[in-house]
Design a protein around this motif. Structure first.
Motif, PDB file in Angstrom:
ATOM      1  N   GLU A   4       0.858  -1.181   0.000  1.00 20.36           N
ATOM      2  CA  GLU A   4       0.000   0.000   0.000  1.00 20.36           C
ATOM      3  C   GLU A   4       0.888   1.223   0.000  1.00 20.36           C
ATOM      4  O   GLU A   4       1.759   1.346   0.857  1.00 20.36           O
ATOM      5  CB  GLU A   4      -0.904   0.046   1.239  1.00 20.36           C
ATOM      6  CG  GLU A   4      -1.829   1.263   1.221  1.00 20.36           C
ATOM      7  CD  GLU A   4      -2.172   1.825   2.595  1.00 20.36           C
ATOM      8  OE1 GLU A   4      -1.694   1.281   3.604  1.00 20.36           O
ATOM      9  OE2 GLU A   4      -2.909   2.827   2.642  1.00 20.36           O
ATOM     10  N   ALA A   5       0.697   2.100  -0.969  1.00 20.16           N
ATOM     11  CA  ALA A   5       1.398   3.381  -0.975  1.00 20.16           C
ATOM     12  C   ALA A   5       0.363   4.442  -0.617  1.00 20.16           C
ATOM     13  O   ALA A   5      -0.542   4.724  -1.405  1.00 20.16           O
ATOM     14  CB  ALA A   5       1.997   3.658  -2.353  1.00 20.16           C
ATOM     15  N   ALA A   6       0.494   4.962   0.600  1.00 15.03           N
ATOM     16  CA  ALA A   6      -0.503   5.922   1.094  1.00 15.03           C
ATOM     17  C   ALA A   6      -0.004   7.346   0.913  1.00 15.03           C
ATOM     18  O   ALA A   6       1.094   7.683   1.355  1.00 15.03           O
ATOM     19  CB  ALA A   6      -0.772   5.652   2.563  1.00 15.03           C
ATOM     20  N   THR A   7      -0.782   8.172   0.252  1.00 17.29           N
ATOM     21  CA  THR A   7      -0.461   9.590   0.108  1.00 17.29           C
ATOM     22  C   THR A   7      -1.674  10.399   0.584  1.00 17.29           C
ATOM     23  O   THR A   7      -2.735   9.832   0.848  1.00 17.29           O
ATOM     24  CB  THR A   7      -0.144   9.970  -1.356  1.00 17.29           C
ATOM     25  OG1 THR A   7      -1.372  10.056  -2.086  1.00 17.29           O
ATOM     26  CG2 THR A   7       0.774   8.970  -2.022  1.00 17.29           C
ATOM     27  N   LEU A   8      -1.484  11.692   0.650  1.00 13.57           N
ATOM     28  CA  LEU A   8      -2.589  12.552   1.109  1.00 13.57           C
ATOM     29  C   LEU A   8      -3.698  12.625   0.057  1.00 13.57           C
ATOM     30  O   LEU A   8      -4.840  12.941   0.374  1.00 13.57           O
ATOM     31  CB  LEU A   8      -2.075  13.959   1.412  1.00 13.57           C
ATOM     32  CG  LEU A   8      -1.050  14.041   2.539  1.00 13.57           C
ATOM     33  CD1 LEU A   8      -0.585  15.477   2.723  1.00 13.57           C
ATOM     34  CD2 LEU A   8      -1.609  13.494   3.828  1.00 13.57           C
ATOM     35  N   ASP A   9      -3.362  12.327  -1.199  1.00 13.72           N
ATOM     36  CA  ASP A   9      -4.362  12.398  -2.272  1.00 13.72           C
ATOM     37  C   ASP A   9      -5.109  11.085  -2.491  1.00 13.72           C
ATOM     38  O   ASP A   9      -6.081  11.033  -3.240  1.00 13.72           O
ATOM     39  CB  ASP A   9      -3.678  12.784  -3.596  1.00 13.72           C
ATOM     40  CG  ASP A   9      -2.945  14.095  -3.477  1.00 13.72           C
ATOM     41  OD1 ASP A   9      -3.442  14.984  -2.766  1.00 13.72           O
ATOM     42  OD2 ASP A   9      -1.865  14.230  -4.078  1.00 13.72           O
ATOM     43  N   GLY A  10      -4.614  10.021  -1.886  1.00 10.06           N
ATOM     44  CA  GLY A  10      -5.224   8.710  -2.086  1.00 10.06           C
ATOM     45  C   GLY A  10      -4.174   7.637  -1.886  1.00 10.06           C
ATOM     46  O   GLY A  10      -3.026   7.944  -1.562  1.00 10.06           O
ATOM     47  N   SER A  11      -4.568   6.402  -2.080  1.00 13.98           N
ATOM     48  CA  SER A  11      -3.623   5.298  -1.900  1.00 13.98           C
ATOM     49  C   SER A  11      -3.592   4.403  -3.134  1.00 13.98           C
ATOM     50  O   SER A  11      -4.565   4.326  -3.879  1.00 13.98           O
ATOM     51  CB  SER A  11      -4.032   4.439  -0.699  1.00 13.98           C
ATOM     52  OG  SER A  11      -3.767   5.099   0.496  1.00 13.98           O
ATOM     53  N   ILE A  12      -2.450   3.752  -3.314  1.00 16.06           N
ATOM     54  CA  ILE A  12      -2.300   2.726  -4.344  1.00 16.06           C
ATOM     55  C   ILE A  12      -2.169   1.390  -3.622  1.00 16.06           C
ATOM     56  O   ILE A  12      -1.346   1.257  -2.712  1.00 16.06           O
ATOM     57  CB  ILE A  12      -1.023   2.931  -5.191  1.00 16.06           C
ATOM     58  CG1 ILE A  12      -0.985   4.321  -5.823  1.00 16.06           C
ATOM     59  CG2 ILE A  12      -0.876   1.838  -6.236  1.00 16.06           C
ATOM     60  CD1 ILE A  12      -1.890   4.516  -6.989  1.00 16.06           C
ATOM     61  N   GLU A  25      -7.067   7.836   3.003  1.00 16.25           N
ATOM     62  CA  GLU A  25      -7.355   7.160   4.270  1.00 16.25           C
ATOM     63  C   GLU A  25      -8.411   6.056   4.147  1.00 16.25           C
ATOM     64  O   GLU A  25      -9.466   6.103   4.779  1.00 16.25           O
ATOM     65  CB  GLU A  25      -7.766   8.182   5.332  1.00 16.25           C
ATOM     66  CG  GLU A  25      -6.659   9.183   5.631  1.00 16.25           C
ATOM     67  CD  GLU A  25      -6.996  10.133   6.762  1.00 16.25           C
ATOM     68  OE1 GLU A  25      -7.885   9.825   7.556  1.00 16.25           O
ATOM     69  OE2 GLU A  25      -6.360  11.182   6.829  1.00 16.25           O
ATOM     70  N   GLU A  74       2.112   9.862   4.793  1.00  9.19           N
ATOM     71  CA  GLU A  74       2.574   9.392   3.487  1.00  9.19           C
ATOM     72  C   GLU A  74       3.645   8.329   3.707  1.00  9.19           C
ATOM     73  O   GLU A  74       4.687   8.603   4.298  1.00  9.19           O
ATOM     74  CB  GLU A  74       3.131  10.563   2.666  1.00  9.19           C
ATOM     75  CG  GLU A  74       2.066  11.578   2.313  1.00  9.19           C
ATOM     76  CD  GLU A  74       2.266  12.195   0.953  1.00  9.19           C
ATOM     77  OE1 GLU A  74       3.413  12.366   0.540  1.00  9.19           O
ATOM     78  OE2 GLU A  74       1.245  12.503   0.291  1.00  9.19           O
ATOM     79  N   ARG A  75       3.351   7.123   3.242  1.00  9.00           N
ATOM     80  CA  ARG A  75       4.267   6.010   3.469  1.00  9.00           C
ATOM     81  C   ARG A  75       3.948   4.891   2.498  1.00  9.00           C
ATOM     82  O   ARG A  75       2.889   4.902   1.868  1.00  9.00           O
ATOM     83  CB  ARG A  75       4.140   5.483   4.909  1.00  9.00           C
ATOM     84  CG  ARG A  75       2.847   4.756   5.098  1.00  9.00           C
ATOM     85  CD  ARG A  75       2.418   4.471   6.483  1.00  9.00           C
ATOM     86  NE  ARG A  75       1.248   3.603   6.455  1.00  9.00           N
ATOM     87  CZ  ARG A  75       0.036   3.954   6.062  1.00  9.00           C
ATOM     88  NH1 ARG A  75      -0.197   5.182   5.634  1.00  9.00           N
ATOM     89  NH2 ARG A  75      -0.954   3.099   6.041  1.00  9.00           N
ATOM     90  N   ASP A 104       3.782   0.727   2.654  1.00  8.56           N
ATOM     91  CA  ASP A 104       3.854  -0.497   3.453  1.00  8.56           C
ATOM     92  C   ASP A 104       3.977  -1.689   2.507  1.00  8.56           C
ATOM     93  O   ASP A 104       3.141  -1.868   1.622  1.00  8.56           O
ATOM     94  CB  ASP A 104       2.611  -0.661   4.329  1.00  8.56           C
ATOM     95  CG  ASP A 104       2.527   0.393   5.418  1.00  8.56           C
ATOM     96  OD1 ASP A 104       3.579   1.006   5.731  1.00  8.56           O
ATOM     97  OD2 ASP A 104       1.430   0.628   5.949  1.00  8.56           O
ATOM     98  N   ILE A 145      -1.789   8.208  -9.070  1.00  7.98           N
ATOM     99  CA  ILE A 145      -3.089   8.736  -8.602  1.00  7.98           C
ATOM    100  C   ILE A 145      -3.543   9.865  -9.521  1.00  7.98           C
ATOM    101  O   ILE A 145      -4.709   9.918  -9.915  1.00  7.98           O
ATOM    102  CB  ILE A 145      -2.966   9.209  -7.128  1.00  7.98           C
ATOM    103  CG1 ILE A 145      -2.806   7.983  -6.219  1.00  7.98           C
ATOM    104  CG2 ILE A 145      -4.191  10.020  -6.721  1.00  7.98           C
ATOM    105  CD1 ILE A 145      -2.347   8.300  -4.826  1.00  7.98           C
TER     106      ILE A 145
END
Lengths: 137, 69
Positions: free
Chosen positions: A74-82, A101, B32-33, B35, B64
């Motif tokens: 999971e690549a989480a960013t403030l604009d969304g996640s991949i 989120e 921002e990370r 996993d 994105i």
């Protein structure tokens, strides 16, 4: 061809049950897009290329930290996640873009379920009964 | 000393506001990370600021935005 149709149906089911997923694609080992919710093939192809680069970088980052191969990320960013989930055999993967989120466990569960349903073997065809005339010959 | 009280209140308010903004920015950066999960259930988290994070997060941002357009 049948497999592609199955994949498209699986994605339709997935986006119907998961409101957090914005776009999703199923990609085979060679980078071919089996199915996607993206508008056109070119966009889907670019998305698959981007995900492939992300997977390469993640492989390197994982290896640096002592992780030998990975099955999901999971690549989480403030604009969304991949989210990316690889099939156990490594023959394909499913990649999704979600809203910011997301409920991580739920998204992973839905993606795995979808990928599994695409990879599931087709039910065996019903045996056709031979005609008596054929059987006797 | 009403004027002194006013100045103190204003300074306290401004300080709280600045602190809140800084805290939010810092918290946002940590969200921002990347996993990465292995088959055996182990996981490594590449947080913003780590050497590989910039490249991974840049690719994630690109992806994105590519589906938004």
């Amino acid at each position: 061809m049948l497999r592609t149709v199955d994949a498209a149906q699986a994605l339709a089911d997935l986006t119907e049950i998961s409101s957090q997923i914005v776009h999703v694609a199923i990609v085979d080992r060679d980078g071919g897009v089996l199915a996607s919710t993206l508008g056109d093939e070119r966009q889907a192809g670019r998305f698959a290329e981007g995900v492939a680069r992300l997977l390469e970088e993640a492989d390197v980052a994982g290896a640096v930290r002592g992780l030998a191969g990975f099955v999901q990320l999971e690549a989480a960013t403030l604009d969304g996640s991949i989210f990316v989930v690889r099939s156990p055999a490594g023959s394909s993967y499913i990649a999704a873009v979600t809203r910011p989120e997301p409920t991580v466990g739920l998204v992973f569960y839905d993606l795995k379920h979808c990928l599994k349903s695409v990879g599931a073997p087709a039910p065996p065809a019903r045996a056709t009964r031979r005609k008596k005339a054929d059987a006797s010959s | 000393m009403p004027r002194r009280k006013l100045v103190t209140s204003l300074l306290l308010g401004a300080g709280s506001l600045a602190g809140s903004v800084l805290y939010r920015r810092r918290a946002a950066r940590h969200r921002e990370r990347v996993d990465i999960y292995a088959e055996d259930g182990s996981m490594v988290s590449v947080a913003d600021g780590a050497p590989e994070a910039a490249r991974l997060l840049s690719l994630a941002h690109e992806l994105i935005h590519s589906v938004e357009s």
